[in-house]
Motif scaffolding. Structure first.
Motif, mmCIF file in Angstrom:
data_model
loop_
_atom_site.group_PDB
_atom_site.id
_atom_site.type_symbol
_atom_site.label_atom_id
_atom_site.label_comp_id
_atom_site.label_asym_id
_atom_site.label_seq_id
_atom_site.Cartn_x
_atom_site.Cartn_y
_atom_site.Cartn_z
ATOM 1 N N GLU A 52 -34.812 -15.965 -12.979
ATOM 2 C CA GLU A 52 -35.351 -14.609 -12.925
ATOM 3 C C GLU A 52 -34.350 -13.569 -12.428
ATOM 4 O O GLU A 52 -34.299 -12.452 -12.939
ATOM 5 N N LEU A 53 -33.562 -13.913 -11.409
ATOM 6 C CA LEU A 53 -32.644 -12.941 -10.798
ATOM 7 C C LEU A 53 -31.198 -13.300 -11.112
ATOM 8 O O LEU A 53 -30.368 -13.466 -10.227
ATOM 9 N N THR A 103 -25.024 -2.138 -12.048
ATOM 10 C CA THR A 103 -25.839 -1.025 -11.528
ATOM 11 C C THR A 103 -27.200 -0.922 -12.209
ATOM 12 O O THR A 103 -27.998 -0.061 -11.836
ATOM 13 N N HIS A 104 -27.482 -1.801 -13.175
ATOM 14 C CA HIS A 104 -28.809 -1.761 -13.788
ATOM 15 C C HIS A 104 -29.810 -2.483 -12.890
ATOM 16 O O HIS A 104 -29.434 -3.091 -11.866
ATOM 17 N N ILE A 105 -31.066 -2.435 -13.272
ATOM 18 C CA ILE A 105 -32.128 -2.941 -12.399
ATOM 19 C C ILE A 105 -31.948 -4.435 -12.116
ATOM 20 O O ILE A 105 -32.136 -4.892 -10.982
ATOM 21 N N THR A 106 -31.585 -5.214 -13.124
ATOM 22 C CA THR A 106 -31.401 -6.656 -12.905
ATOM 23 C C THR A 106 -30.303 -6.904 -11.873
ATOM 24 O O THR A 106 -30.426 -7.757 -10.996
ATOM 25 N N ALA A 129 -30.538 -8.390 -7.879
ATOM 26 C CA ALA A 129 -29.648 -9.437 -7.373
ATOM 27 C C ALA A 129 -28.956 -8.968 -6.087
ATOM 28 O O ALA A 129 -28.830 -9.732 -5.114
ATOM 29 N N ARG A 130 -28.477 -7.725 -6.091
ATOM 30 C CA ARG A 130 -27.810 -7.204 -4.894
ATOM 31 C C ARG A 130 -28.779 -7.147 -3.713
ATOM 32 O O ARG A 130 -28.381 -7.445 -2.576
ATOM 33 N N HIS A 131 -30.035 -6.776 -3.967
ATOM 34 C CA HIS A 131 -31.019 -6.720 -2.883
ATOM 35 C C HIS A 131 -31.194 -8.103 -2.253
ATOM 36 O O HIS A 131 -31.264 -8.219 -1.012
ATOM 37 N N LEU A 132 -31.265 -9.142 -3.082
ATOM 38 C CA LEU A 132 -31.383 -10.501 -2.540
ATOM 39 C C LEU A 132 -30.167 -10.828 -1.675
ATOM 40 O O LEU A 132 -30.302 -11.367 -0.564
ATOM 41 N N MET A 133 -28.991 -10.494 -2.152
ATOM 42 C CA MET A 133 -27.765 -10.800 -1.421
ATOM 43 C C MET A 133 -27.728 -10.064 -0.087
ATOM 44 O O MET A 133 -27.439 -10.664 0.966
#
Length: 745
Positions: free
Chosen positions: A36-37, A44-47, A51-55
């Motif tokens: 999913e991630l 810089t796109h939503i996907t 991923a960056r938010h998880l990191m």
């Protein structure tokens, strides 16, 4: 008979300091990311933003666990990369600082029990960057704790100091506050790295509240994936990227981030922050778990000693030794019982003893016999109870090979030749009927020999030495006392004064159809003898002491040595002993088990020249070459064992000698040799029909004199490789099952 596979049963995994299984929650997190991630955190796109938010959310959790409200926290591939980055950052800064680079004395200090990744990294980058500092190990006491006075005495000259929070072999927990005071009181500017790999989840950390400059971590030591780690860098500490490239991690560590690995860390960190979490046990529970394991081990193995001090160790590590057992023997026993333990650091492959325990000043036998049992904080009571039951089963199985001191019930009567080892020291047991002769006994094997005599109901005819040993004291007197034997009418090497002449025209002892004859072979020492084992008038083997070794000849630079006498002894012995007869030395530094004059003449030019039929070398020429050889191979000062005079490169089997199960079909009537021990057969519910453990392989050769192919196998392929190499060196057609029965299913 075909190769027999072990019966499968549930694995008991007690090697958490090497690595841990991945927790189900971490597996789930990884699976979600991959499905999913899967975005690139730099996109810089939503996907990519997800991923960056998880990191970043994982990084924030890590900051809370590690107490790092400031400084950098960088995701790495693991602790080794973190260590490299810290060392490169520190030494690169020093290289640019002329004041520090030109100091009269420059030191790089590291703990004597540090993981080898640390001193090896320091040595590598010190040379590559031209720092030219002196590497110096900080001593430890018998508990494994660093010498604070030594740190204070040397910190002023130190460019960098590397210590660890928790030792990977013993679990010894360092007092970081005390170390910090010792360093900073003498050198506030010294760069300090603390290896925190084994500390995560086992002791509180507040890195920002300390002056620690660098702290590496590894995910797979605490239930996350392999290939993910972290490095803390203090704000004021110099930093140089170890990996340059696309500028990820804010330019601190380039390369696309390992998002699945980072995701596997997140549930681990969440569990550490939640005191009500059901996954990880409390400190008190872990201490109770260790107490239960320790009590089980002590009860199962009388004579067991713990190598680590529980008072200064994390509760998840137990390090122990059992006198009379090498660590490899214990590993094989536990593995046969489907218990996974370690002989020390899994990253120290090939080591025969523990440098950590050596640094702590423990006796050599404890270092050579060390076993590390480690579990993680996710251990459950049910898993612990199962582990204790299996440990008792493993100990109980020892009675089938006369190895358990309280339960002795051999499945087979012992007969013939048995080779026992303690480190590089070889001791031999010769059994015929109910009579036994013991040759070259050493102290660590006394208890085992006493047990064997009792277990097998053997009468000891003689306890003999092949010479007066320079590197250890013979255990013959101790053994005679333990067995209730008298010293009357024995010569200094234990030979009975009344022994008659035998069929070889030498004094001999009779053991049924076998005779053991005594032949003087002075040279290595003035009192050296060889003991010739014969059936009728045919010599099958010779116990040669240190006169002939695997790949060399005994030293002749002792006070009682005589190189010219050794020349004469070698020629006389070679005339008496057939070229293919087994030679059984008193030392085996390369795990080659046995040799022969034929094999040695192929591998030892000096011996080949000395025995040449065309007499290319006389005694004086031999003595000159032997003296030069002894001088060139002199032992370094402070060496723990006298093994000079032997040079032998590492032996490798040819690719065609390493077989898979499917390859067995191409052989006609080979000898399949199972080199596992009797207790392993019992634990795996196997028969013993084709069993010839390494200790009995010499007797197997004496019983099978045909030229059939010899195919050796064991549990993992380790011992079978040793056996095949030894047999191949003799000139036999030898093979082994690569990977053993563990990979044959």
């Amino acid at each position: 008979m075909g190769v027999q596979e072990p019966r499968c049963s549930d694995e008991i995994y007690l090697d958490a300091n090497a690595t841990t299984p991945v927790l189900p929650a971490a597996v789930g997190a990884v699976q979600e990311v991959m499905q999913e991630l899967y975005g690139n955190p730099s996109s810089t796109h939503i996907t990519g933003l997800r991923a960056r938010h998880l990191m970043e959310s994982t990084r924030q959790l890590a900051r809370q666990v590690l107490g790092t409200d400031s400084g950098h926290l960088i995701f790495t591939s693991g602790a080794t990369e973190g260590i490299q980055t810290a060392v490169v950052s520190a030494l690169s800064a020093i290289q640019k600082d002329s004041n520090r680079l030109n100091k009269p004395r420059k030191l790089l200090l590291y703990g004597a029990t540090e993981h080898k990744a640390v001193p090896n990294s320091l040595k590598h980058w010190n040379a590559l960057l031209g720092i030219d500092a002196e590497l110096l190990a900080i001593p430890v006491n018998h508990q494994g704790l660093l010498d604070l006075a030594f740190i204070r005495d040397h910190a002023a000259d130190a460019l960098m100091i590397c210590t660890m929070a928790v030792n990977n072999e013993t679990g010894a927990r360092q007092d970081l506050r005390a170390i910090e005071e010792a360093i900073r009181s003498q050198n506030p500017q010294c760069l300090w790295m603390v290896d925190c790999v084994q500390a995560l989840g086992k002791m509180p950390l507040a890195l920002s509240a300390s002056t620690i400059d660098y702290a590496p971590f590894s995910g797979h030591k605490l239930y996350a994936m392999k290939g993910i780690g972290m490095l803390y860098v203090r704000d004021e500490a110099p930093f140089s990227p170890f990996i340059a490239g696309g500028g990820q991690e804010k330019g601190l560590r380039s390369g696309t981030e390992n998002l699945p690995g980072i995701a596997s860390l997140k549930p681990i960190l969440e569990a550490l922050l939640d005191p009500e979490h059901q996954c990880f046990r409390s400190l008190d529970t872990l201490v109770a778990f260790r107490a239960q394991l320790a009590a089980t081990l002590k009860d199962a193995f009388p004579g067991l000693v713990f190598n680590n001090d529980f008072g200064v160790s994390v509760p998840t590590t137990l390090n122990f030794a059992i006198e009379g057992f090498a660590s490899k023997e214990l590993l094989d026993l536990f593995d046969a019982a489907n218990i996974r333990v370690s002989s020390g650091s899994a990253c120290s492959s090939g080591a025969s003893r523990s440098f950590v325990l050596d640094a702590m000043g423990l006796p050599a036998w404890q270092s050579e016999a060390a076993i590390r049992l480690s579990f993680g904080p996710a251990m459950t009571q049910a898993e612990l109870d199962a582990a204790c039951d299996r440990i008792r089963q493993a100990a109980d199985a020892l009675k089938f090979s006369c190895r358990h001191p309280q339960q002795l019930r051999p499945e087979q009567a012992l007969k013939g030749l048995v080779q026992l080892k303690s480190g590089a020291d070889c001791c031999y047991l010769l059994v015929a009927g109910h009579k036994a002769v013991i040759i070259d006994p050493v102290a660590p094997l006394v208890e085992r020999l006493v047990q064997t005599m009792s277990c097998q109901h053997l009468e000891v005819m003689a306890i003999l030495d092949t010479h007066g040993h320079a590197d250890h004291q013979s255990a013959a007197a101790t053994l005679r006392q333990r067995l209730g034997l008298t010293d009357a009418e024995l010569d200094p090497l234990g030979w009975p004064a009344a022994a008659p002449q035998g069929p070889l025209a030498l004094p001999c002892l009779s053991l049924g159809e076998l005779t053991l004859s005594r032949m003087a072979t002075p040279g290595h020492t003035g009192d050296a003898i060889a003991l010739l084992l014969a059936k009728g008038d045919t010599i099958q083997a010779a116990f040669v002491g240190d006169t002939v070794l695997h790949g060399g000849l005994g030293r002749t630079d002792f006070a009682s040595s005589d190189a010219t006498a050794l020349y004469s002894s070698l020629r006389a012995l070679a005339q008496k002993v057939p070229a293919k007869a087994l030679l059984l030395p008193a030392h085996d530094y390369h795990n080659l088990l046995f040799t022969s004059f034929e094999a040695e003449q192929r591998n030892n030019p000096l011996l080949a020249d000395a025995l040449s039929l065309v007499a290319t070398m006389d005694a004086a020429a031999f003595a000159a070459r032997k003296t030069a050889l002894d001088q060139a191979l002199a032992c370094p000062q402070g060496a723990s064992e006298i093994r000079c005079g032997v040079t032998l490169g590492e032996l490798h089997l040819r690719p065609e000698q390493e077989l898979q199960v499917a390859d067995l079909a191409r052989f006609e009537a080979p000898h399949l040799i199972d080199v596992r021990e009797s207790h392993e057969h019992h634990l795996q519910h196997l028969g013993n029909d084709d069993s010839a453990p390494l200790s009995r392989l010499a007797q197997y050769l004496l019983d099978h004199e045909d030229d059939a192919p010899l195919i050796c196998y064991c549990r993992s392929g380790s011992r079978s490789q040793v056996a095949a190499a030894a047999l191949s060196r003799l000139g036999r057609q030898a093979y082994h099952l690569k990977g053993g029965v563990a990979l044959s299913r």
